[in-house]
Design a protein around this motif. Structure first.
Motif, PDB file in Angstrom:
ATOM      1  N   SER A 103      48.076  51.312  52.678  1.00 10.52           N
ATOM      2  CA  SER A 103      47.696  51.270  51.210  1.00 10.52           C
ATOM      3  C   SER A 103      48.467  50.424  50.118  1.00 10.52           C
ATOM      4  O   SER A 103      47.540  50.657  48.664  1.00 10.52           O
ATOM      5  N   ILE A 104      49.474  50.477  50.213  1.00 12.54           N
ATOM      6  CA  ILE A 104      49.710  49.506  48.995  1.00 12.54           C
ATOM      7  C   ILE A 104      49.312  47.703  48.755  1.00 12.54           C
ATOM      8  O   ILE A 104      49.132  47.300  48.089  1.00 12.54           O
ATOM      9  N   ALA A 105      48.497  48.157  50.168  1.00  6.07           N
ATOM     10  CA  ALA A 105      47.838  46.504  49.898  1.00  6.07           C
ATOM     11  C   ALA A 105      46.848  46.967  49.513  1.00  6.07           C
ATOM     12  O   ALA A 105      46.202  45.753  48.649  1.00  6.07           O
ATOM     13  N   THR A 106      46.448  47.919  50.229  1.00  3.98           N
ATOM     14  CA  THR A 106      44.457  48.328  49.229  1.00  3.98           C
ATOM     15  C   THR A 106      44.158  49.151  48.451  1.00  3.98           C
ATOM     16  O   THR A 106      43.488  48.740  47.632  1.00  3.98           O
ATOM     17  N   GLY A 107      45.497  49.162  47.180  1.00  8.53           N
ATOM     18  CA  GLY A 107      45.346  50.568  46.760  1.00  8.53           C
ATOM     19  C   GLY A 107      45.054  48.954  45.520  1.00  8.53           C
ATOM     20  O   GLY A 107      45.271  49.803  44.565  1.00  8.53           O
ATOM     21  N   VAL A 108      45.332  47.948  45.132  1.00 13.94           N
ATOM     22  CA  VAL A 108      44.853  47.399  44.491  1.00 13.94           C
ATOM     23  C   VAL A 108      44.334  45.939  44.489  1.00 13.94           C
ATOM     24  O   VAL A 108      43.610  45.705  45.640  1.00 13.94           O
ATOM     25  N   PRO A 109      43.965  45.413  43.213  1.00 12.22           N
ATOM     26  CA  PRO A 109      42.506  44.224  42.929  1.00 12.22           C
ATOM     27  C   PRO A 109      43.541  43.351  44.180  1.00 12.22           C
ATOM     28  O   PRO A 109      44.982  43.447  43.949  1.00 12.22           O
ATOM     29  N   LEU A 110      42.360  42.658  44.823  1.00 15.18           N
ATOM     30  CA  LEU A 110      42.700  41.706  45.742  1.00 15.18           C
ATOM     31  C   LEU A 110      43.738  40.639  44.585  1.00 15.18           C
ATOM     32  O   LEU A 110      44.867  39.794  45.321  1.00 15.18           O
ATOM     33  N   HIS A 111      42.894  40.054  43.413  1.00 10.74           N
ATOM     34  CA  HIS A 111      43.441  38.982  42.703  1.00 10.74           C
ATOM     35  C   HIS A 111      45.819  39.479  42.055  1.00 10.74           C
ATOM     36  O   HIS A 111      46.293  38.736  41.810  1.00 10.74           O
ATOM     37  N   TRP A 112      45.874  40.630  42.045  1.00 12.80           N
ATOM     38  CA  TRP A 112      47.049  41.160  41.881  1.00 12.80           C
ATOM     39  C   TRP A 112      47.680  41.171  43.212  1.00 12.80           C
ATOM     40  O   TRP A 112      49.283  41.302  43.125  1.00 12.80           O
ATOM     41  N   TRP A 164      49.923  31.659  40.413  1.00 13.73           N
ATOM     42  CA  TRP A 164      49.435  31.078  39.003  1.00 13.73           C
ATOM     43  C   TRP A 164      48.142  30.868  39.284  1.00 13.73           C
ATOM     44  O   TRP A 164      47.523  31.311  38.514  1.00 13.73           O
ATOM     45  N   MET A 165      47.481  30.213  40.270  1.00 15.02           N
ATOM     46  CA  MET A 165      45.913  29.825  39.897  1.00 15.02           C
ATOM     47  C   MET A 165      45.735  31.899  40.604  1.00 15.02           C
ATOM     48  O   MET A 165      44.098  31.718  40.289  1.00 15.02           O
ATOM     49  N   SER A 166      46.085  32.318  41.209  1.00 15.92           N
ATOM     50  CA  SER A 166      45.460  33.664  41.020  1.00 15.92           C
ATOM     51  C   SER A 166      45.608  34.158  40.243  1.00 15.92           C
ATOM     52  O   SER A 166      44.495  35.464  39.565  1.00 15.92           O
ATOM     53  N   LEU A 167      46.803  34.813  38.992  1.00 13.01           N
ATOM     54  CA  LEU A 167      46.372  35.120  37.641  1.00 13.01           C
ATOM     55  C   LEU A 167      45.010  34.239  36.985  1.00 13.01           C
ATOM     56  O   LEU A 167      44.862  34.986  35.096  1.00 13.01           O
ATOM     57  N   THR A 168      45.277  32.573  37.165  1.00  4.10           N
ATOM     58  CA  THR A 168      44.447  31.863  36.247  1.00  4.10           C
ATOM     59  C   THR A 168      42.885  32.432  36.537  1.00  4.10           C
ATOM     60  O   THR A 168      41.601  31.684  35.928  1.00  4.10           O
ATOM     61  N   ALA A 169      42.579  32.474  37.446  1.00  5.51           N
ATOM     62  CA  ALA A 169      41.354  32.085  38.659  1.00  5.51           C
ATOM     63  C   ALA A 169      40.425  34.317  37.311  1.00  5.51           C
ATOM     64  O   ALA A 169      40.997  34.457  37.192  1.00  5.51           O
ATOM     65  N   GLU A 170      39.279  33.478  37.542  1.00  6.31           N
ATOM     66  CA  GLU A 170      38.095  34.368  37.429  1.00  6.31           C
ATOM     67  C   GLU A 170      38.389  35.594  38.468  1.00  6.31           C
ATOM     68  O   GLU A 170      38.086  35.518  39.612  1.00  6.31           O
ATOM     69  N   PRO A 171      38.472  37.334  37.879  1.00 10.35           N
ATOM     70  CA  PRO A 171      38.456  38.359  38.330  1.00 10.35           C
ATOM     71  C   PRO A 171      37.204  38.451  39.044  1.00 10.35           C
ATOM     72  O   PRO A 171      37.679  39.209  40.676  1.00 10.35           O
ATOM     73  N   GLN A 172      35.955  37.776  38.661  1.00  6.03           N
ATOM     74  CA  GLN A 172      35.169  38.436  39.617  1.00  6.03           C
ATOM     75  C   GLN A 172      35.259  37.734  40.994  1.00  6.03           C
ATOM     76  O   GLN A 172      33.740  37.835  41.991  1.00  6.03           O
ATOM     77  N   LEU A 173      35.937  35.981  41.063  1.00  6.28           N
ATOM     78  CA  LEU A 173      35.633  35.371  42.054  1.00  6.28           C
ATOM     79  C   LEU A 173      36.376  36.718  43.246  1.00  6.28           C
ATOM     80  O   LEU A 173      36.223  36.598  44.259  1.00  6.28           O
ATOM     81  N   PHE A 174      37.652  37.063  42.978  1.00  7.59           N
ATOM     82  CA  PHE A 174      38.431  37.982  43.862  1.00  7.59           C
ATOM     83  C   PHE A 174      37.328  38.618  44.358  1.00  7.59           C
ATOM     84  O   PHE A 174      37.847  39.069  45.500  1.00  7.59           O
ATOM     85  N   ALA A 175      37.332  39.567  43.754  1.00  5.86           N
ATOM     86  CA  ALA A 175      36.064  40.587  43.992  1.00  5.86           C
ATOM     87  C   ALA A 175      34.430  39.755  44.879  1.00  5.86           C
ATOM     88  O   ALA A 175      34.703  41.193  46.000  1.00  5.86           O
ATOM     89  N   ASP A 176      34.210  39.386  44.310  1.00  5.32           N
ATOM     90  CA  ASP A 176      33.598  38.524  45.954  1.00  5.32           C
ATOM     91  C   ASP A 176      33.989  38.621  47.338  1.00  5.32           C
ATOM     92  O   ASP A 176      33.694  38.496  47.944  1.00  5.32           O
ATOM     93  N   VAL A 177      35.144  37.538  46.888  1.00  7.87           N
ATOM     94  CA  VAL A 177      35.762  37.231  48.019  1.00  7.87           C
ATOM     95  C   VAL A 177      36.478  38.579  48.806  1.00  7.87           C
ATOM     96  O   VAL A 177      36.264  39.051  49.966  1.00  7.87           O
ATOM     97  N   ASP A 178      37.094  39.362  48.077  1.00 10.76           N
ATOM     98  CA  ASP A 178      37.017  40.929  48.738  1.00 10.76           C
ATOM     99  C   ASP A 178      35.935  42.102  49.347  1.00 10.76           C
ATOM    100  O   ASP A 178      36.111  42.523  50.551  1.00 10.76           O
ATOM    101  N   PHE A 179      34.412  41.867  48.667  1.00  8.58           N
ATOM    102  CA  PHE A 179      33.503  42.497  48.814  1.00  8.58           C
ATOM    103  C   PHE A 179      32.369  41.857  50.486  1.00  8.58           C
ATOM    104  O   PHE A 179      33.088  41.963  51.292  1.00  8.58           O
ATOM    105  N   VAL A 180      33.186  40.168  50.882  1.00 11.18           N
ATOM    106  CA  VAL A 180      33.588  39.307  52.273  1.00 11.18           C
ATOM    107  C   VAL A 180      33.935  40.033  53.743  1.00 11.18           C
ATOM    108  O   VAL A 180      33.891  40.195  54.234  1.00 11.18           O
ATOM    109  N   LEU A 181      35.588  40.028  51.829  1.00 10.40           N
ATOM    110  CA  LEU A 181      36.168  40.405  53.717  1.00 10.40           C
ATOM    111  C   LEU A 181      36.406  41.745  53.671  1.00 10.40           C
ATOM    112  O   LEU A 181      36.202  42.406  55.310  1.00 10.40           O
ATOM    113  N   ALA A 182      35.334  42.578  53.177  1.00 13.50           N
ATOM    114  CA  ALA A 182      35.008  43.995  53.915  1.00 13.50           C
ATOM    115  C   ALA A 182      34.143  44.708  54.465  1.00 13.50           C
ATOM    116  O   ALA A 182      34.250  45.426  55.066  1.00 13.50           O
ATOM    117  N   ALA A 183      33.126  43.484  54.313  1.00 10.67           N
ATOM    118  CA  ALA A 183      31.647  43.824  55.423  1.00 10.67           C
ATOM    119  C   ALA A 183      32.247  42.453  56.778  1.00 10.67           C
ATOM    120  O   ALA A 183      33.227  42.967  57.236  1.00 10.67           O
TER     121      ALA A 183
END
Length: 184
Positions: free
Chosen positions: A118-127, A165-184
């Motif tokens: 729960s601690i890992a899945t309860g936050v957005p991927l980039h955070w 640093w790269m995670s903080l500066t990257a576009e959050p939509q990139l991580f949303a797309d990656v998280d969607f692919v990982l969840a599938a």
């Protein structure tokens, strides 16, 4: 011709490059710095340890359950990092164990999300990536503070900080797309 006297130590004859009458004696060449055989073998041994551990876990992973998987990962990481921190007389071994332990720490935080904790899945991927990378950097800094002579904590800590640093500066939509692919 001189006779041999067993009571006298044998002295090596000087060597001249241009024969006995010319040139100066040449001193033996100094040992060149480079990789030592024992360090290469220790690195290969650490790599074999990672591969063997990964293969062993892959065979029994599904039978362990989430709690067993978490216990195995955390205990192996703690043992490796503890051994790296306490091996004072074997710096190369401490370096190898520290490297394997820090890689294990990164694998632990990456696996927490795939174990659906729960601690890992309860936050957005980039955070989560930012926090995980900073946690690995903090463990690296701790190992470096305990054993300042070994190099691996500096390199892995720098890589983890760069990842954060790269995670903080990257576009959050990139991580949303990656998280969607990982969840599938």
């Amino acid at each position: 011709m001189t006779s041999y006297d067993a009571s006298q130590p044998v002295q090596p004859a000087p060597w001249w490059p241009h024969g006995p009458g010319g040139g100066q004696p040449i001193a033996p060449s100094a040992v060149r710095p480079g990789l030592e055989t024992c360090k290469v073998l220790l690195s290969l041994g650490a790599l074999c340890l990672i591969v063997a551990f990964s293969a062993g876990i892959a065979l029994v992973w599904s039978r362990l359950g989430v709690d067993g998987q978490l216990a195995v990962m955390l205990s192996v990481t703690a043992v490796l990092l503890g051994a790296a921190a306490t091996l004072k007389r074997l710096p190369a071994t401490a370096e190898a164990l520290g490297t394997v332990g820090l890689v294990g720490c990164a694998v632990d935080v990456a696996s927490a999300r795939t174990l659906h904790l729960s601690i890992a899945t309860g936050v957005p991927l980039h955070w989560y990536i930012t926090g995980s990378a900073l946690a690995v950097a903090a463990v690296s800094a701790g190992l470096w503070a305990i054993r300042p002579g070994i190099v691996c904590p500096r390199l892995i800590g720098a890589a983890a900080t760069l990842c954060a640093w790269m995670s903080l500066t990257a576009e959050p939509q990139l991580f949303a797309d990656v998280d969607f692919v990982l969840a599938a």
